[in-house]
Design a protein around this motif. Structure first.
Motif, mmCIF file in Angstrom:
data_model
loop_
_atom_site.group_PDB
_atom_site.id
_atom_site.type_symbol
_atom_site.label_atom_id
_atom_site.label_comp_id
_atom_site.label_asym_id
_atom_site.label_seq_id
_atom_site.Cartn_x
_atom_site.Cartn_y
_atom_site.Cartn_z
ATOM 1 N N GLY A 192 -9.397 4.965 2.594
ATOM 2 C CA GLY A 192 -9.046 6.267 3.146
ATOM 3 C C GLY A 192 -7.881 6.895 2.405
ATOM 4 O O GLY A 192 -7.945 7.137 1.196
ATOM 5 N N ASP A 193 -6.780 7.139 3.099
ATOM 6 C CA ASP A 193 -5.609 7.785 2.497
ATOM 7 C C ASP A 193 -4.625 6.792 1.898
ATOM 8 O O ASP A 193 -3.543 7.184 1.457
ATOM 9 N N TRP A 194 -4.978 5.505 1.887
ATOM 10 C CA TRP A 194 -4.082 4.484 1.361
ATOM 11 C C TRP A 194 -4.730 3.751 0.198
ATOM 12 O O TRP A 194 -5.941 3.598 0.146
ATOM 13 N N VAL A 195 -3.863 3.304 -0.721
ATOM 14 C CA VAL A 195 -4.353 2.610 -1.905
ATOM 15 C C VAL A 195 -3.439 1.424 -2.199
ATOM 16 O O VAL A 195 -2.222 1.476 -1.993
ATOM 17 N N ALA A 237 0.832 -1.196 0.000
ATOM 18 C CA ALA A 237 0.000 0.000 0.000
ATOM 19 C C ALA A 237 0.867 1.247 0.000
ATOM 20 O O ALA A 237 1.961 1.260 0.578
ATOM 21 N N ILE A 238 0.382 2.285 -0.666
ATOM 22 C CA ILE A 238 1.070 3.567 -0.713
ATOM 23 C C ILE A 238 0.057 4.658 -0.370
ATOM 24 O O ILE A 238 -1.156 4.466 -0.521
ATOM 25 N N PRO A 239 0.521 5.824 0.090
ATOM 26 C CA PRO A 239 -0.402 6.935 0.316
ATOM 27 C C PRO A 239 -1.096 7.324 -0.987
ATOM 28 O O PRO A 239 -0.497 7.290 -2.070
ATOM 29 N N ARG A 240 -2.351 7.700 -0.875
ATOM 30 C CA ARG A 240 -3.127 8.058 -2.054
ATOM 31 C C ARG A 240 -2.502 9.246 -2.796
ATOM 32 O O ARG A 240 -2.587 9.324 -4.034
ATOM 33 N N PRO A 263 9.326 -3.219 -3.948
ATOM 34 C CA PRO A 263 9.348 -3.917 -2.656
ATOM 35 C C PRO A 263 8.888 -3.017 -1.519
ATOM 36 O O PRO A 263 8.913 -1.791 -1.615
ATOM 37 N N GLU A 264 8.497 -3.651 -0.419
ATOM 38 C CA GLU A 264 8.098 -2.911 0.772
ATOM 39 C C GLU A 264 9.274 -2.071 1.269
ATOM 40 O O GLU A 264 10.416 -2.523 1.267
ATOM 41 N N GLY A 265 8.977 -0.861 1.680
ATOM 42 C CA GLY A 265 10.024 0.042 2.152
ATOM 43 C C GLY A 265 10.517 1.003 1.088
ATOM 44 O O GLY A 265 11.186 1.990 1.406
ATOM 45 N N THR A 266 10.193 0.733 -0.181
ATOM 46 C CA THR A 266 10.589 1.660 -1.242
ATOM 47 C C THR A 266 9.971 3.025 -0.990
ATOM 48 O O THR A 266 8.795 3.139 -0.637
ATOM 49 N N GLU A 267 10.787 4.065 -1.174
ATOM 50 C CA GLU A 267 10.292 5.418 -0.935
ATOM 51 C C GLU A 267 9.613 5.950 -2.191
ATOM 52 O O GLU A 267 10.139 5.806 -3.305
ATOM 53 N N VAL A 268 8.456 6.567 -1.995
ATOM 54 C CA VAL A 268 7.720 7.166 -3.110
ATOM 55 C C VAL A 268 7.432 8.616 -2.768
ATOM 56 O O VAL A 268 7.327 8.998 -1.603
ATOM 57 N N VAL A 269 7.332 9.440 -3.786
ATOM 58 C CA VAL A 269 7.093 10.872 -3.612
ATOM 59 C C VAL A 269 5.606 11.096 -3.389
ATOM 60 O O VAL A 269 4.764 10.619 -4.158
ATOM 61 N N VAL A 270 5.267 11.841 -2.340
ATOM 62 C CA VAL A 270 3.866 12.107 -2.037
ATOM 63 C C VAL A 270 3.534 13.595 -2.156
ATOM 64 O O VAL A 270 2.359 13.958 -2.088
ATOM 65 N N LEU A 271 4.523 14.436 -2.346
ATOM 66 C CA LEU A 271 4.270 15.867 -2.487
ATOM 67 C C LEU A 271 5.388 16.486 -3.308
ATOM 68 O O LEU A 271 6.558 16.230 -3.057
ATOM 69 N N GLY A 272 5.008 17.252 -4.310
ATOM 70 C CA GLY A 272 5.979 17.903 -5.175
ATOM 71 C C GLY A 272 6.210 17.185 -6.494
ATOM 72 O O GLY A 272 6.996 17.639 -7.323
ATOM 73 N N GLN A 273 5.509 16.073 -6.747
ATOM 74 C CA GLN A 273 5.788 15.279 -7.951
ATOM 75 C C GLN A 273 5.266 15.913 -9.238
ATOM 76 O O GLN A 273 5.608 15.465 -10.332
ATOM 77 N N HIS A 274 4.473 16.963 -9.136
ATOM 78 C CA HIS A 274 4.000 17.617 -10.367
ATOM 79 C C HIS A 274 5.139 18.330 -11.109
ATOM 80 O O HIS A 274 4.987 18.686 -12.277
#
Length: 406
Positions: A356-359, A317-320, A367-378
């Protein structure tokens, strides 16, 4: 010629803009500008990140609607007349067998008395016909004896037989009249019983939703006098669009909320789904049945129903907010830390259940633990250098000091 005040204002505005850009981008970007084409390199973009997690997700969709009673019945008298008494008021609780309405009975009692008198006349007529038949039968017997002795003629015997047949016909007619009068009496008695209306003994507890008459009102047959509703159970009536229609089915659970009880949720179940969509709204009717054992939910209340559409256990799961829409479709940026400076890696994303806030992340298989961008990706493209910061410090956040991650 521009006024000095105008020039000073413009210079102050440019100076403030320059300071703001310097604060957002950081002083180190100027030092690294020598690697760009024409004298500098790509400036890193400030972003916030989150890690991919393993979670149990439950996808719920919210729908709005209103409450209806389990059923609603309108109390209408079967006969017309003047209302003598109304035993219930608006909002009263009605138990099985309770009296509801009484019409004036004087006219109906008179009809019953008249029908009873007509029955007595018919019974007297039958008694007279029976006595006449018995006398005629005895006369026929004497005529036959005289005929056997040769005293009475054949015509006298035939006349006696005809008279007996007529007497038997009069008896049959009198018996038919009695049946007719008894039926008329029963009809009048039934009409008299209709002047008193009671709650059905087979019904459950109901509530008076409407009262249209008062003592003295003259009401016609089949005019509505009262309306009763049953509150156990009640139904939440929802309107569902085509996008969600195929994901709903009877027996699915729902949690219903109303402003009347903001701290309470009411468990219900989808009971019925309409087989058609309304042409005007392109929505289908869905009924959620709710037990309502404490009679808290009342018809007409506005409600919101949360219906579970899917459940997934132990999924990635990742933040929406990590998913953005690009021309190619849903897009996700992960953080690549293999070089000297973190860089963005672009991925086409396929998602599943939303909670909710997860998808749920179906693709790519990070893999689990991989970092993803949640703000600024535009502002990102594949390979864009990143400056990872506290999400509150990304342009548009508050002024909390940033915390760089190497």
């Amino acid at each position: 010629m521009p006024r000095p005040a105008t020039l000073i204002t413009a210079l102050l505005f440019l100076l403030a803009a320059g300071i703001l850009v310097w604060m957002l981008l950081g002083p180190e970007d100027d030092a690294a500008s020598s690697g760009r084409p024409g004298g500098g390199e790509t400036r890193p973009v400030a972003v916030a990140i989150a890690g991919i997690e393993t979670r149990d997700l439950v996808e719920r969709r919210r729908f709005t609607g209103s409450i209806e009673g389990a059923d609603r019945i309108e109390i209408t008298p079967r006969v017309g007349g003047r209302v003598a008494e109304v035993f219930v008021n608006l909002g009263d609780r009605v138990e099985p067998g309770d009296p509801l309405l009484q019409l004036d009975t004087e006219e109906f009692e008179q009809d019953v008395a008249q029908a009873a008198a007509e029955l007595e006349v018919a019974e007297a007529s039958l008694a007279e016909a029976l006595a006449s038949r018995d006398a005629t039968r005895r006369e026929l017997q004497r005529t036959r004896e005289l005929r056997d002795q040769g005293i009475a003629s054949r015509s006298e015997l035939e006349a006696a037989e005809t008279e007996l047949a007529l007497a038997q016909t009069r008896v049959a007619l009198a018996e038919s009249q009695i049946r007719q009068r008894r039926s008329a009496l029963r009809t009048r008695e039934i009409q008299l019983s209709y002047t008193r209306i009671e709650a059905g003994t087979a019904d459950s507890t109901r509530w008076v939703a409407e009262r249209h008459v008062d003592p003295g009102t003259v009401i016609s047959a089949n005019d509505t006098a009262l309306a009763l509703v049953r509150l156990q159970p009640v139904r939440a009536i929802l309107a569902v669009t085509e996008a969600d229609y195929g994901r709903l089915s009877p027996s699915q659970g729902a949690q219903v909320y109303t402003a009347a009880y903001p701290d309470a949720g009411f468990a219900g179940t989808i009971a019925r789904i309409a087989p058609e969509f309304r042409p005007g709204s392109r929505q289908a009717r869905v009924e959620v049945e709710i037990p309502n054992e404490r009679d808290q939910l009342r018809p007409g209340m506005f409600v919101e129903a949360a219906i579970t559409l899917g459940e997934r256990d132990a999924v990635r799961a990742i933040p929406r907010d990590a998913i953005i829409q690009r021309e190619a479709g849903p897009t996700l940026f992960s953080v690549d830390r293999s070089g000297e400076r973190p860089q963005a890696r672009r991925h086409q994303a396929v998602t599943g259940v939303r909670d909710g806030d997860w998808v749920e992340l179906l693709e790519p298989e990070l893999p689990e633990g991989t970092e993803v961008v949640v703000l600024g990706q535009h502002l990102l493209a594949d390979g864009t250098p990143l400056r990872v910061t506290d999400p509150r410090n990304v342009p548009g956040g508050d002024d909390t000091p940033e915390s760089d991650t190497p």
